[in-house]
Design a protein around this motif. Sequence first.
Motif, short mmCIF file in Angstrom:
data_model
loop_
_atom_site.label_atom_id
_atom_site.label_comp_id
_atom_site.label_asym_id
_atom_site.label_seq_id
_atom_site.Cartn_x
_atom_site.Cartn_y
_atom_site.Cartn_z
N GLN A 1 -6.96 6.77 0.60
CA GLN A 1 -7.32 7.92 -0.23
C GLN A 1 -8.63 8.54 0.27
O GLN A 1 -8.77 9.76 0.34
N SER B 1 -6.60 10.96 -7.01
CA SER B 1 -7.71 10.21 -6.43
C SER B 1 -8.19 10.87 -5.14
O SER B 1 -9.39 10.98 -4.90
N PHE C 1 1.55 4.05 -3.11
CA PHE C 1 1.49 5.51 -2.98
C PHE C 1 2.77 6.16 -3.49
O PHE C 1 2.75 7.12 -4.25
N THR D 1 0.85 -1.19 0.00
CA THR D 1 0.00 0.00 0.00
C THR D 1 0.89 1.25 0.00
O THR D 1 0.68 2.17 -0.78
N PHE E 1 -2.23 9.07 -6.88
CA PHE E 1 -2.77 9.02 -5.53
C PHE E 1 -3.39 10.37 -5.17
O PHE E 1 -4.52 10.46 -4.69
N GLU F 1 -5.42 1.02 -0.21
CA GLU F 1 -5.08 2.28 -0.86
C GLU F 1 -6.34 3.14 -1.01
O GLU F 1 -6.31 4.35 -0.77
N TYR G 1 -4.94 -2.76 -2.84
CA TYR G 1 -5.68 -1.73 -3.57
C TYR G 1 -6.85 -1.21 -2.73
O TYR G 1 -7.18 -0.02 -2.77
N LYS H 1 2.56 8.82 -6.92
CA LYS H 1 2.15 9.93 -6.04
C LYS H 1 1.07 10.79 -6.71
O LYS H 1 0.10 11.19 -6.09
#
Lengths: 215, 280
Positions: free
Chosen positions: B221, B25, B15, B11, B22, B217, B214, B19
Motif C-alpha cells: 500500500q 489505505s 488485497f 497478501t 486497500f 500488505e 499484513y 479491494k
Amino acid sequence: MIELQNVRITYPTGDGIERVSFRVGPGEFLYIVGPSGAGKTTVLKAIYLDVWPQEGSVQVAEFNSLFMKKKEIPLLRRKLGIIFQDFRLLPDRDVFENIAFVCQVTGRRQKEIKKRVLRALADVGLSHKARKMPEELSGGEQQRVSIARAIVNEPYVLLADEPTGNLDPQTAREIMTVLNRIHIRGTAVIMATHNYEMVKQYSGRVLSIQNGRIL
Amino acid sequence: MMNFSYLLRETRDGFRRAKLSFLFSVLTVMFLLVLVGLLFLFFHNADRILNAMNAEFEIQVFISPILDDEEISSLGNRLLNTTGVEQVAFYSKEAAAQEFKQEFGQDVFEILEENPLPASFNVRCDSEKIKTIVAQFESYSGVDEVIYQNEMIGVLGRYSQVAKKASGVLLLFVILGSLLVTSNTLRLVIHGRRQIIETMRLVGATDLLIRVPYVFEGVLQGAFGGVGAFFLLALVIKAIDNQAPGLILAPPDTLFYSIFTGMVLGFFAGLIAVRRFLER
C-alpha cells in the motif's frame, strides 16, 4: 497424554475453575458434562492455553505450562484439533481453503496440503462440497467442515466445545458418528457438552463439572 | 518454517478480499505523502533560495591608495586565507570608475579630472562568521574601510538556521502523524479480519506468520501510495513552475524517495496495526 493438575483459573467476574485435575490417555474419549457456565469451555481453553492457569499445571504431550514459554503456544496448539459450537469457519474462503489454511500456517507443502485436505473432507463425507462457501452449507455441514479442519493435521487430541450445541438432534447424531469414527482410528477426543442424555448413548469416560469444580 | 508462497498468496488474497479497504489505505498514504512531499519541497526550496541569496552578499574591502601592486596582491592573499572566506575578487580603480559610469551615466574623469574611487576586494564568505571576519579585515594594514550589508546578512543567516530546524521538526511531526493515520487505517482493515487472526492463532500459527502478510500488505500500500504521491507532486510542481518558472525545483530521485518513504511508512504502520491483535 494430557494432564491437568489442580488448575485454578479465576476471571475478573469471579467465574472460572477451581482445583481441576484429570488425565486423558492416548485414544481415550472423554466427555466433560455440565450446565452452561459450569466451566467446561474454560477447561478446554486451559488445555490449548487460551487462558493460562493461575495455579496448577497443564501438560499436553511434551509441553507443560509451568516450564514452557508463551512463544511455544503455537507449537502446543499444533498437537490439538479444536472444534467450536459456532464452527468459526472463515467466511471469505471456500471449504477447501478453510481446511487448507490450517496446513498452510503450519508450513506444509502445497502438494501435501491438497492430499491432506481431500482426505479430511472424505473423512467427514464432504468431498463433493470442497468449492462451496460456508454460507452455502447447512449447520451440520459447517460443523463437519470444522471437524475436517481440526483433523487435517492429524492432531494428538481433538477438543470439541459443544460441537452439537447449535444443531438439531438428527444432525447432532451425525456429528457424533463422525467424531466416534475419528476416535476409533486412534485420536483422543475431549468433548464438552451440556447434553447428558446424548452422552449416555455413546461410550467414553464422563467427567461432570459444576460451579468450576469436577464432581 | 515460514512458507513464503503462502505469505505472498495471503497478501494478494488480502488485497482481493478487501479491494475497497486497500484502495482507501493507498489513498490515505498517498495524500499523507503529498503533504510530506510538499513540506519537504517547501523547505528544500526555501533553503536553496536562502543559500542563493546568501551567496550574493559580499563584503567590500577598500584598499589604501598608497599600496603598490605587490602589497595589494599580498593583502588579497591574506584576505583569502582568513577563516570563513570562500572567494576574493580584486576590483581595480578602473573597474570602479567603469561601474560609476554605468550607474550614473557620466565619466568620473570628466567631472573631477581624476579617479578618486578606491580599489577594493569583493569578498564572499560564510554569512554566519561575518562579524568576526569583518573585525579581522579591519585590523589588517592597508585596509581603509570594510563595508557589508550588516543587518540583512545576519537576519538571513539566522532565519536560514531557524528554517532548517523548523523544517526538521515539522517533517518529523507530519511523518509521525502519517504513521499514526496509516496504521489506524490498516488497523480498521485488520479489525475486519480479526476472526481470521483469532482462528490462525487457534490452529497454531506463530505471531510472525500472522504478522508478515499484513506487513507485506502495508508495504505494498505504501509503495502504491508513494507512486501516486509522486505524480500528484509532479502536477503541483508543474503548476507552480508555469506561474513562477524556476521557483520550485524537485530534488533528483524524488520518485525513489516517494516510494521508499511510502514503503517504510507501510512497513511500520503494518507492524503497529497488527500488534494490537496479537497482544491479546
